[in-house]
Design an enzyme around this catalytic site. Structure first.
Site, PDB file in Angstrom:
ATOM      1  NE  ARG A  49      -1.727  -2.309   2.773  1.00  0.00           N
ATOM      2  CZ  ARG A  49      -1.942  -3.586   2.465  1.00  0.00           C
ATOM      3  NH1 ARG A  49      -3.071  -3.945   1.927  1.00  0.00           N
ATOM      4  NH2 ARG A  49      -1.042  -4.517   2.727  1.00  0.00           N
ATOM      5  CB  THR A  50       3.372   2.534   2.407  1.00  0.00           C
ATOM      6  OG1 THR A  50       2.521   2.154   3.492  1.00  0.00           O
ATOM      7  CG2 THR A  50       4.023   3.863   2.698  1.00  0.00           C
TER       8      THR A  50
ATOM      9  CE  LYS B  78      27.865  -4.433  -7.153  1.00  0.00           C
ATOM     10  NZ  LYS B  78      28.031  -3.470  -8.240  1.00  0.00           N
TER      11      LYS B  78
ATOM     12  NE  ARG C 275       7.215   0.826   5.071  1.00  0.00           N
ATOM     13  CZ  ARG C 275       6.013   0.258   5.013  1.00  0.00           C
ATOM     14  NH1 ARG C 275       5.895  -1.031   4.748  1.00  0.00           N
ATOM     15  NH2 ARG C 275       4.918   0.972   5.196  1.00  0.00           N
TER      16      ARG C 275
ATOM     17  CG  HIS D 260       3.407   4.108   8.713  1.00  0.00           C
ATOM     18  ND1 HIS D 260       3.588   4.882   7.580  1.00  0.00           N
ATOM     19  CD2 HIS D 260       3.011   2.887   8.272  1.00  0.00           C
ATOM     20  CE1 HIS D 260       3.310   4.157   6.512  1.00  0.00           C
ATOM     21  NE2 HIS D 260       2.961   2.945   6.910  1.00  0.00           N
TER      22      HIS D 260
HETATM   23  C1  NCD Z   1       1.737  -1.071   8.296  1.00  0.00           C
HETATM   24  C2  NCD Z   1       3.230  -0.891   8.471  1.00  0.00           C
HETATM   25  O1  NCD Z   1       4.006  -1.160   7.547  1.00  0.00           O
HETATM   26  O2  NCD Z   1       3.586  -0.442   9.529  1.00  0.00           O
HETATM   27  N1  NCD Z   1       1.339  -1.269   6.973  1.00  0.00           N
HETATM   28  C3  NCD Z   1       1.081  -0.178   6.200  1.00  0.00           C
HETATM   29  O3  NCD Z   1       1.942   0.620   5.935  1.00  0.00           O
HETATM   30  N2  NCD Z   1      -0.197   0.008   5.793  1.00  0.00           N
HETATM   31  C4  NCD Z   1       1.134  -2.021   9.227  1.00  0.00           C
HETATM   32  C5  NCD Z   1       1.651  -3.434   9.267  1.00  0.00           C
HETATM   33  O4  NCD Z   1       2.649  -3.792   8.649  1.00  0.00           O
HETATM   34  O5  NCD Z   1       1.012  -4.224   9.969  1.00  0.00           O
END
Ligand code: NCD
Length: 302
Positions: free
Chosen positions: A55-56, A83, A105, A133
């Site tokens: 999703r993100t 590497k 991320r 997040h």
């Molecule tokens: C979440 C995350 O990555 O923190 N997912 C997301 O970004 N929608 C929640 C999760 O991984 O459970």
């Protein structure tokens, strides 16, 4: 000043509300207008994800494209990370290549603290360890705003693995800013000690009929050793099923950041229940991230 987007706490209430309103504005555009499609023309963002994402990552990419920007997807598995290149050197490389912003991320809670002063272009936090997040936080606020208008006084139960959830982390920051009440439910071992007066522990079945929204969370097994409960026992004790949904208020809604595990924290029939806004949250992810990218490029008034 470089517009890093690292935590909701770096915004004033007014500025965060403005971001929610802007995301709401984008959500109301039935079609892509030319004006919107040119807001970030010629900008290039790099998606740099050291952890899996559906999703993100996709919604940041779609948001950038809806604003007329281009996106480079950096994949650690086929990169010079193999590497021995460090995170800092990777980001510095992308900076040198001329990207305008980095969507980032990583599994480390504090990696952004070490990078923020050393990278000379906006870093956009797409999930930092167990900490925050904030783009998910914004899409959750947008979803609540669309449903209830004013955020102040909303009561939200958050049930599941709250301790390891950066989604809950950002929601709790926002709750304190907007005066929402958060009730943490689930196995005691997976609940953090509340750090804010607006956050309290509660018994899931007791709080269900009271709250405006229930946010269910996945057990984030990649971040800890798990529980002494199998999936079925967990579902019986803490899962949201039709019987529990029937005890919610008539106007209350169900949230989940995804990915969800059907039959564990939510039953199959609850995912697409009329009260569920789970897929709405996903759509809102694009609008929230459009507002974030526009803000980071400081393009709003130009
Ligand atoms: C979440 C995350 O990555 O923190 N997912 C997301 O970004 N929608 C929640 C999760 O991984 O459970």
């Amino acid at each position: 000043m470089i517009r890093h987007f690292l935590s909701l706490s770096s915004f004033s209430n007014r500025d965060l509300q403005a971001l929610v309103d802007r995301a709401h504005f984008f959500s109301l555009q039935p079609q892509q207008t030319d004006q919107i499609h040119h807001l970030l023309a010629r900008k290039i963002f790099a998606n740099v994800f050291y952890e899996p994402s559906t999703r993100t990552r996709c919604s940041f990419e779609i948001a950038a494209k809806r604003l007329g920007a281009d996106v480079v997807n950096f994949v650690p598995e086929n990169s010079s990370v193999k590497k021995g290149e460090t995170v800092y050197d990777t980001l510095k490389t992308l900076e040198s290549l001329g990207v305008d912003g980095i969507v980032f991320r990583h599994s480390d809670d504090h990696v952004l603290d070490h990078l923020r002063d050393r990278i000379q272009l906006p870093l956009l936090n797409a999930g930092a360890g167990k900490n925050e997040h904030p783009s998910q936080g914004l899409l959750d606020l947008l979803t609540l705003h669309q449903e209830f208008g004013d955020l102040k006084g909303l009561k939200i139960a958050v049930c599941g693995d709250v301790k390891h959830s950066r989604v809950a982390g950002s929601l709790m920051v926002a709750a304190e800013m907007f005066g929402m009440e958060i009730y943490l439910c689930g196995p005691a071992a997976l609940l953090p000690v509340p750090k804010s007066p607006v956050v309290k522990h509660a018994v899931f079945d007791d709080i269900l009929p009271v709250v405006d929204a229930v946010m269910m969370l996945r057990i984030q097994l990649e971040r800890h050793q798990g529980l002494d409960l199998d999936a079925r026992a967990y579902h019986t004790q803490f899962g949201l099923n039709a019987a529990r949904v029937a005890r919610m208020r008539s106007d209350a809604i169900i949230l989940h950041p995804g990915p969800f595990n059907r039959g564990v924290e939510v039953s199959d029939d609850v995912v697409e229940h009329p009260k569920s806004r789970i897929f709405k949250q996903m759509s809102n992810g694009v609008f929230a991230r459009m507002a974030i990218l526009e803000w980071a490029m400081d393009r709003r008034s130009k």
